[in-house]
Design a protein around this motif. Sequence first.
Motif, PDB file in Angstrom:
ATOM      1  N   ARG A 161       0.819  -1.208   0.000  1.00 44.73           N
ATOM      2  CA  ARG A 161       0.000   0.000   0.000  1.00 44.73           C
ATOM      3  C   ARG A 161       0.852   1.256   0.000  1.00 44.73           C
ATOM      4  O   ARG A 161       0.496   2.260  -0.624  1.00 44.73           O
ATOM      5  N   VAL A 162       1.987   1.224   0.692  1.00 42.09           N
ATOM      6  CA  VAL A 162       2.843   2.406   0.779  1.00 42.09           C
ATOM      7  C   VAL A 162       3.802   2.514  -0.403  1.00 42.09           C
ATOM      8  O   VAL A 162       3.977   3.587  -0.989  1.00 42.09           O
ATOM      9  N   PHE A 163       4.426   1.400  -0.767  1.00 33.34           N
ATOM     10  CA  PHE A 163       5.531   1.455  -1.721  1.00 33.34           C
ATOM     11  C   PHE A 163       5.201   0.933  -3.114  1.00 33.34           C
ATOM     12  O   PHE A 163       6.010   1.091  -4.026  1.00 33.34           O
ATOM     13  N   ALA A 164       4.054   0.311  -3.302  1.00 34.88           N
ATOM     14  CA  ALA A 164       3.754  -0.255  -4.616  1.00 34.88           C
ATOM     15  C   ALA A 164       2.477   0.310  -5.217  1.00 34.88           C
ATOM     16  O   ALA A 164       1.918  -0.265  -6.145  1.00 34.88           O
ATOM     17  N   THR A 165       1.998   1.420  -4.692  1.00 35.71           N
ATOM     18  CA  THR A 165       0.808   2.048  -5.255  1.00 35.71           C
ATOM     19  C   THR A 165       1.165   2.740  -6.566  1.00 35.71           C
ATOM     20  O   THR A 165       2.280   3.186  -6.762  1.00 35.71           O
ATOM     21  N   LYS A 166       0.195   2.837  -7.453  1.00 35.05           N
ATOM     22  CA  LYS A 166       0.435   3.506  -8.729  1.00 35.05           C
ATOM     23  C   LYS A 166       0.277   5.018  -8.580  1.00 35.05           C
ATOM     24  O   LYS A 166       1.258   5.742  -8.587  1.00 35.05           O
ATOM     25  N   PRO A 167      -0.937   5.550  -8.413  1.00 31.89           N
ATOM     26  CA  PRO A 167      -1.022   7.003  -8.180  1.00 31.89           C
ATOM     27  C   PRO A 167      -0.740   7.308  -6.718  1.00 31.89           C
ATOM     28  O   PRO A 167      -1.088   6.519  -5.844  1.00 31.89           O
ATOM     29  N   PRO A 168      -0.090   8.429  -6.415  1.00 27.44           N
ATOM     30  CA  PRO A 168       0.125   8.790  -5.001  1.00 27.44           C
ATOM     31  C   PRO A 168      -1.209   8.925  -4.276  1.00 27.44           C
ATOM     32  O   PRO A 168      -2.103   9.632  -4.731  1.00 27.44           O
ATOM     33  N   ALA A 169      -1.340   8.221  -3.165  1.00 30.04           N
ATOM     34  CA  ALA A 169      -2.615   8.202  -2.448  1.00 30.04           C
ATOM     35  C   ALA A 169      -2.638   9.113  -1.236  1.00 30.04           C
ATOM     36  O   ALA A 169      -3.701   9.363  -0.679  1.00 30.04           O
ATOM     37  N   VAL A 170      -1.487   9.605  -0.796  1.00 31.23           N
ATOM     38  CA  VAL A 170      -1.427  10.418   0.418  1.00 31.23           C
ATOM     39  C   VAL A 170      -2.063  11.784   0.175  1.00 31.23           C
ATOM     40  O   VAL A 170      -1.845  12.415  -0.861  1.00 31.23           O
ATOM     41  N   ARG A 171      -2.858  12.235   1.139  1.00 33.38           N
ATOM     42  CA  ARG A 171      -3.487  13.551   1.077  1.00 33.38           C
ATOM     43  C   ARG A 171      -3.139  14.330   2.346  1.00 33.38           C
ATOM     44  O   ARG A 171      -3.373  13.866   3.456  1.00 33.38           O
ATOM     45  N   TRP A 172      -2.567  15.498   2.159  1.00 35.04           N
ATOM     46  CA  TRP A 172      -2.262  16.404   3.270  1.00 35.04           C
ATOM     47  C   TRP A 172      -3.319  17.494   3.308  1.00 35.04           C
ATOM     48  O   TRP A 172      -3.473  18.266   2.357  1.00 35.04           O
ATOM     49  N   VAL A 173      -4.046  17.574   4.380  1.00 31.78           N
ATOM     50  CA  VAL A 173      -5.093  18.581   4.550  1.00 31.78           C
ATOM     51  C   VAL A 173      -4.470  19.833   5.166  1.00 31.78           C
ATOM     52  O   VAL A 173      -3.755  19.748   6.168  1.00 31.78           O
TER      53      VAL A 173
END
Length: 364
Positions: A161-173
């Motif tokens: 989930r952290v290192f093999a995701t395709k589009p960046p999934a992290v969201r900073w509010v």
Amino acid sequence: MITVVGGGLAGLTAAVACAEAGARVTLHEAHRTLGGRGRATPAPYVAHEGAHVFYADGPHWRWLVRRGLTGPLGRPSVRDSIKISFLLDGRLHRLPPQGFLRMMLLDRGRDAPVDRDFFSWASARYGERTARIAANAISVVTFDADTGRLSAAFVWELLRRVFATKPPAVRWVIGGWQAVIGRLADRARALGVRIELGSRITELSGGPTIVATELASARRLLGDDTLHWESGDCVLLDLAVRADPRDRFLCWDLDDGGFHESYSMQDPTVAPAGESLFQLDLPVRAGEGRAAAQQRLAAFADHTVPGWRERVTWQRTGSAKGRTGALDLPGAGPGATGRRSTAATGSSWPATWSPHRACAARSP
């Protein structure tokens, strides 16, 4: 009438969901402010008590988006976004080692067994060094100094989930989770939820109740001694310094399992102009004291925030024990260590990305 105990993300979400369905809801929060593990320090240095990012591929984010509760998002500049490093063998590197890259890029579709520990499974496939590096890379999620002892399936899911995701999934509010807490509270009040602050509940009433507290509090309130789970233990360092172009945006400590992240490069509102705000964490080893762990964490900061002792404008230390959600041991099955009782549900995506809360429902 539904009673909600706990005014963090879990409790506020439950209150909003119940009110949207037409129920009358009263929420009780023992503290004078809402937030739980989503709390942050007051300006000018807005440092989070716990988690501070969302993952857009999870249900929590989609729920907030549907209601327009996410608010504006931050992102680092192009210049800052490339300041990503990996500490290995005491030196900073721009990329993780090739063995780890091959593991995550070529084998991300592979399944891992539930009944084997991650270190032995990964060592057999990729070698002991790569297995140890991978376990340390994901310790930011488990807060565990020996992540390799956990279920291979559990750790492998987190790594992918952290290192093999395709589009960046992290969201900073912008404004962090505390800003989201404020919007959730406004939404709850608009729906008629009565929010009682400074209201500590010590026993359950006869009506339907949702308990959304830390696990130890839920265990005492529910009188359910089965509410235990394997969880993490780490030390924290929040650090504000005069800005310097040498400072890192992100850094994974592949030697000891630490993690460094900037709060301010993607959200300048959390620190005064000309300053940078960071949080670093490091899992505590078995038998290690807090002071020794904090010394190792300060040494990690020497790599990611060079000369920070001469530049520091604000700092605080802390620890987080038992706040990461369930960590699955080999053979336990998905989430079983944290969900042995049907009265409680916990997230098997702990640490940085979850509310760190136990949520239980009881009715007569």
